[in-house]
Design an enzyme around this catalytic site. Structure first.
Site, mmCIF file in Angstrom:
data_model
loop_
_atom_site.group_PDB
_atom_site.id
_atom_site.type_symbol
_atom_site.label_atom_id
_atom_site.label_comp_id
_atom_site.label_asym_id
_atom_site.label_seq_id
_atom_site.Cartn_x
_atom_site.Cartn_y
_atom_site.Cartn_z
ATOM 1 N N GLY A 11 13.654 2.260 4.909
ATOM 2 C CA GLY A 11 12.450 2.677 4.190
ATOM 3 C C GLY A 11 11.170 2.203 4.865
ATOM 4 O O GLY A 11 11.194 1.665 5.978
ATOM 5 N N TYR A 138 7.851 3.217 -12.934
ATOM 6 C CA TYR A 138 7.829 2.283 -11.798
ATOM 7 C C TYR A 138 7.281 0.922 -12.240
ATOM 8 O O TYR A 138 7.854 -0.128 -11.933
ATOM 9 C CB TYR A 138 6.940 2.894 -10.718
ATOM 10 C CG TYR A 138 6.779 2.103 -9.453
ATOM 11 C CD1 TYR A 138 7.827 1.941 -8.559
ATOM 12 C CD2 TYR A 138 5.534 1.560 -9.122
ATOM 13 C CE1 TYR A 138 7.642 1.253 -7.369
ATOM 14 C CE2 TYR A 138 5.355 0.870 -7.935
ATOM 15 C CZ TYR A 138 6.403 0.715 -7.068
ATOM 16 O OH TYR A 138 6.226 0.038 -5.893
ATOM 17 N N LYS A 142 9.009 -2.700 -12.388
ATOM 18 C CA LYS A 142 8.479 -3.841 -11.631
ATOM 19 C C LYS A 142 8.284 -5.066 -12.529
ATOM 20 O O LYS A 142 8.613 -6.189 -12.139
ATOM 21 C CB LYS A 142 7.175 -3.468 -10.923
ATOM 22 C CG LYS A 142 7.367 -2.520 -9.739
ATOM 23 C CD LYS A 142 8.273 -3.136 -8.684
ATOM 24 C CE LYS A 142 8.412 -2.283 -7.447
ATOM 25 N NZ LYS A 142 9.504 -2.765 -6.553
HETATM 26 N N1 SER Z 1 2.628 1.899 -2.862
HETATM 27 C C1 SER Z 1 3.260 1.876 -4.142
HETATM 28 C C2 SER Z 1 3.155 3.172 -4.842
HETATM 29 O O1 SER Z 1 2.133 3.798 -4.675
HETATM 30 C C3 SER Z 1 2.660 0.807 -4.992
HETATM 31 O O2 SER Z 1 3.519 -0.226 -5.114
HETATM 32 O O3 SER Z 1 4.027 3.538 -5.553
#
Ligand code: SER
Length: 315
Positions: A11, A138, A142
């Site tokens: 990644g 997300y 987190k």
């Molecule tokens: N770069 C990531 C995103 O935009 C942020 O953690 O999902």
């Protein structure tokens, strides 16, 4: 860190982190794993689906790992497209990785993100310890990940450590499905087409960091004296905060004809609006000496130079 297993190694972060770790700890001491095989295999590599806890355990054990760096996860915009799958993969993979680290007594790192904050978080100079009520899947993942990592430290003594990364910018592997990706795409388009249409609105500030600083931060935190760490999961870290017209202005200094216009993506704009404008990294500075080399100006010089070279090579 001496024998390190990395998930999600192909990644955005992993593809560069593995190279850096191998340069420090030796090629044979870093096991790169991902759900797919790379086109070209350099150094130890194994296919690993992070949902397969049995294989994860076996690979870590066979390799004699002492450190687990868990990077496999879906980013914010992709997670919004399929929230149930994001929960399954982001949380399932993390729990498996923490369990393996507990069983085999491994030091553990996983990144959190500015996505762990939400609309009720103070927007400017966001403190290390503050309200975290994110409105994205997300972000939910987190925050849960930060708490779980703390839990494994407090309950089982696993040496868990983490940072809240801002948007990461690099010329090597593009990010996939993040909200901050515009700040990477803009450099590609500037070189290839001389113009860029931003899906994030002018005036939307977000934290960012150049990849070399992000990789160094991982190494520095993992090498830090544990007695100095008051926080563990996860430290605010940032190198710069800007909005689209500022990065465009910086690019124009090198490509004077460069132009930016805007076509807002409502999903990613809403995500960006729910995140801080700028976060306070002082706990990371105090507890483990976090520092950066690149600001927007220096990063732009390096990005344009290196990316032009890369794009020429790729033809
Ligand atoms: N770069 C990531 C995103 O935009 C942020 O953690 O999902």
């Amino acid at each position: 860190m001496k024998r390190i297993l990395v998930t999600g190694a192909l990644g955005q972060i992993g593809s560069e982190l593995v190279v850096k770790l191998r340069s420090i700890y030796g090629e044979e001491n870093v096991l790169s794993t991902d759900i797919r095989k790379p086109n070209e295999i350099n150094g130890p590599f194994e296919v690993l689906d992070v949902m397969d806890s049995k294989r994860m355990y076996e690979l870590a054990k066979q390799f004699g790992a002492d450190t687990f760096i868990h990077l496999a996860a879906l980013l914010s915009a992709t997670a919004e497209k399929n929230p149930q799958f994001a929960w399954h993969l982001n949380m399932g993979g993390l729990v498996n990785a923490l369990e393996v680290s507990k069983e085999l007594n491994l030091q553990f790192f996983t990144p959190s993100s500015i996505g762990a904050f939400g609309p009720s978080t103070p927007k400017d100079n966001t403190p290390q310890d503050t309200l975290q009520r994110p409105t994205t899947m997300y972000g939910v993942n987190k925050v849960a990940g930060e708490l779980l990592s703390d839990y494994y430290f407090n309950r089982f003594g696993v040496d868990t450590r983490g940072v809240r990364f801002p948007g990461l910018i690099s010329y090597v592997t593009p990010p996939g499905g993040g909200t901050t990706d515009y700040a990477v795409e803009i450099y590609y388009k500037a070189i290839e087409e001389g113009k860029y249409t931003s899906y994030i609105a002018k005036g939307t500030y977000m934290d960012m960091m150049y990849m070399p600083d992000a990789l160094q931060a991982i190494v520095d935190l993992m090498e830090a004296d544990p007695s100095k760490l008051k926080h563990r999961n996860a430290f605010n870290i940032s190198a710069m905060s800007f909005e689209p017209s500022q990065i465009a202005g910086e690019i124009s200094k090198h490509i004077p004809t460069f132009e930016i216009d805007y076509k807002i993506d409502p999903v990613r704009q809403a995500i960006a609006d729910s995140w801080p404008n700028s976060i306070d990294s002082s706990a990371a500075v105090e507890e483990w000496g976090f520092k950066v080399e690149y600001d927007l100006e220096k990063m732009t010089v390096d990005m344009l130079d290196k990316l032009s070279g890369e794009l020429k090579k790729r033809g």
